[in-house]
Motif scaffolding. Structure first.
Motif, PDB file in Angstrom:
ATOM      1  N   ASP A 162       0.839  -1.186   0.000  1.00  0.00           N
ATOM      2  CA  ASP A 162       0.000   0.000   0.000  1.00  0.00           C
ATOM      3  C   ASP A 162       0.878   1.241   0.000  1.00  0.00           C
ATOM      4  O   ASP A 162       1.924   1.274   0.646  1.00  0.00           O
ATOM      5  CB  ASP A 162      -0.892   0.035   1.251  1.00  0.00           C
ATOM      6  CG  ASP A 162      -1.869  -1.119   1.298  1.00  0.00           C
ATOM      7  OD1 ASP A 162      -2.541  -1.363   0.277  1.00  0.00           O
ATOM      8  OD2 ASP A 162      -1.954  -1.772   2.354  1.00  0.00           O
ATOM      9  N   ILE A 163       0.430   2.269  -0.695  1.00  0.00           N
ATOM     10  CA  ILE A 163       1.140   3.542  -0.677  1.00  0.00           C
ATOM     11  C   ILE A 163       0.899   4.188   0.684  1.00  0.00           C
ATOM     12  O   ILE A 163      -0.236   4.440   1.061  1.00  0.00           O
ATOM     13  CB  ILE A 163       0.662   4.477  -1.809  1.00  0.00           C
ATOM     14  CG1 ILE A 163       1.008   3.862  -3.164  1.00  0.00           C
ATOM     15  CG2 ILE A 163       1.282   5.858  -1.661  1.00  0.00           C
ATOM     16  CD1 ILE A 163       0.487   4.632  -4.360  1.00  0.00           C
ATOM     17  N   THR A 164       1.988   4.414   1.424  1.00  0.00           N
ATOM     18  CA  THR A 164       1.867   5.033   2.743  1.00  0.00           C
ATOM     19  C   THR A 164       2.211   6.510   2.722  1.00  0.00           C
ATOM     20  O   THR A 164       1.853   7.243   3.634  1.00  0.00           O
ATOM     21  CB  THR A 164       2.757   4.312   3.771  1.00  0.00           C
ATOM     22  OG1 THR A 164       4.097   4.298   3.295  1.00  0.00           O
ATOM     23  CG2 THR A 164       2.269   2.883   3.993  1.00  0.00           C
ATOM     24  N   SER A 165       2.923   6.944   1.676  1.00  0.00           N
ATOM     25  CA  SER A 165       3.182   8.372   1.499  1.00  0.00           C
ATOM     26  C   SER A 165       3.455   8.636   0.030  1.00  0.00           C
ATOM     27  O   SER A 165       3.902   7.762  -0.706  1.00  0.00           O
ATOM     28  CB  SER A 165       4.334   8.858   2.366  1.00  0.00           C
ATOM     29  OG  SER A 165       5.547   8.265   1.962  1.00  0.00           O
ATOM     30  N   GLU A 166       3.155   9.859  -0.359  1.00  0.00           N
ATOM     31  CA  GLU A 166       3.328  10.265  -1.752  1.00  0.00           C
ATOM     32  C   GLU A 166       3.835  11.711  -1.769  1.00  0.00           C
ATOM     33  O   GLU A 166       3.343  12.549  -1.034  1.00  0.00           O
ATOM     34  CB  GLU A 166       1.981  10.182  -2.461  1.00  0.00           C
ATOM     35  CG  GLU A 166       1.958  10.721  -3.850  1.00  0.00           C
ATOM     36  CD  GLU A 166       0.561  10.719  -4.459  1.00  0.00           C
ATOM     37  OE1 GLU A 166       0.443  11.171  -5.598  1.00  0.00           O
ATOM     38  OE2 GLU A 166      -0.397  10.296  -3.799  1.00  0.00           O
TER      39      GLU A 166
END
Length: 173
Positions: A162-166
């Protein structure tokens, strides 16, 4: 003679005007210098994936720099002779494709899995479908870890990341 000088002067002035227009239009043309940085994590039963990154620039893409964490007893795999991982992303057609993989194996000697849990990285220019990918495609990344224990038994686990930061970086920001 005067007509020739006027004609040549006119050609030079028009030529300079055309080149100036072309130059300034190119300089003022907006360039796409957006850089996307995605940080992904995932939890599995025996393994966790921490800080896997996908960095998308206008001309290249980088994948990697994360680390695997073994949640079992380290003594169970200290003499392992096989270890591999494979990262897959969903393409624009909705199918998974392998984007990064690595395998380490040995005969009659351990490969030191626990000493090699940092994922390397791969950087390359875009492949055919790469430009059609977006955040949703990277959100559907999986990693499959395959390893053998001290007895030579082979195991495999797939973890959804899962993307946890962008982070989005634009020129001029």
């Amino acid at each position: 003679m005067k007509k020739l000088i006027v004609l040549l002067s006119s050609i030079i002035i028009i030529s300079n005007a055309v080149w100036s227009y072309v130059f300034f239009m190119d300089v003022n043309k907006p360039s796409d210098t957006t850089i996307q940085v995605y940080n992904l994590n995932g939890d599995g039963e025996m393994w966790d994936m921490k800080n896997y990154q996908v960095i998308v620039t206008p001309s290249q893409i980088l994948r990697g720099h994360g680390g695997l964490v073994f949640k079992g007893d380290p003594e169970d795999i200290e003499n392992s002779t096989y270890y591999g991982y494979e990262f897959k992303e969903m393409n624009s057609s909705g199918n998974y494709e392998t984007v990064y993989s690595n395998i380490a194996s040995s005969q009659n000697a351990p490969i030191s899995i626990l000493m090699n849990l940092n994922i390397g990285s791969i950087t390359g220019e875009y492949s055919y479908e790469e430009l059609n990918k977006d955040k949703q495609n990277y959100e559907n990344t999986t990693v499959t870890i395959t390893w053998s224990d001290n007895k030579g038994e082979l195991y495999s686990e797939t973890i959804n990341l899962d993307i946890t930061s962008e982070i989005t970086l634009n020129e001029g920001d």
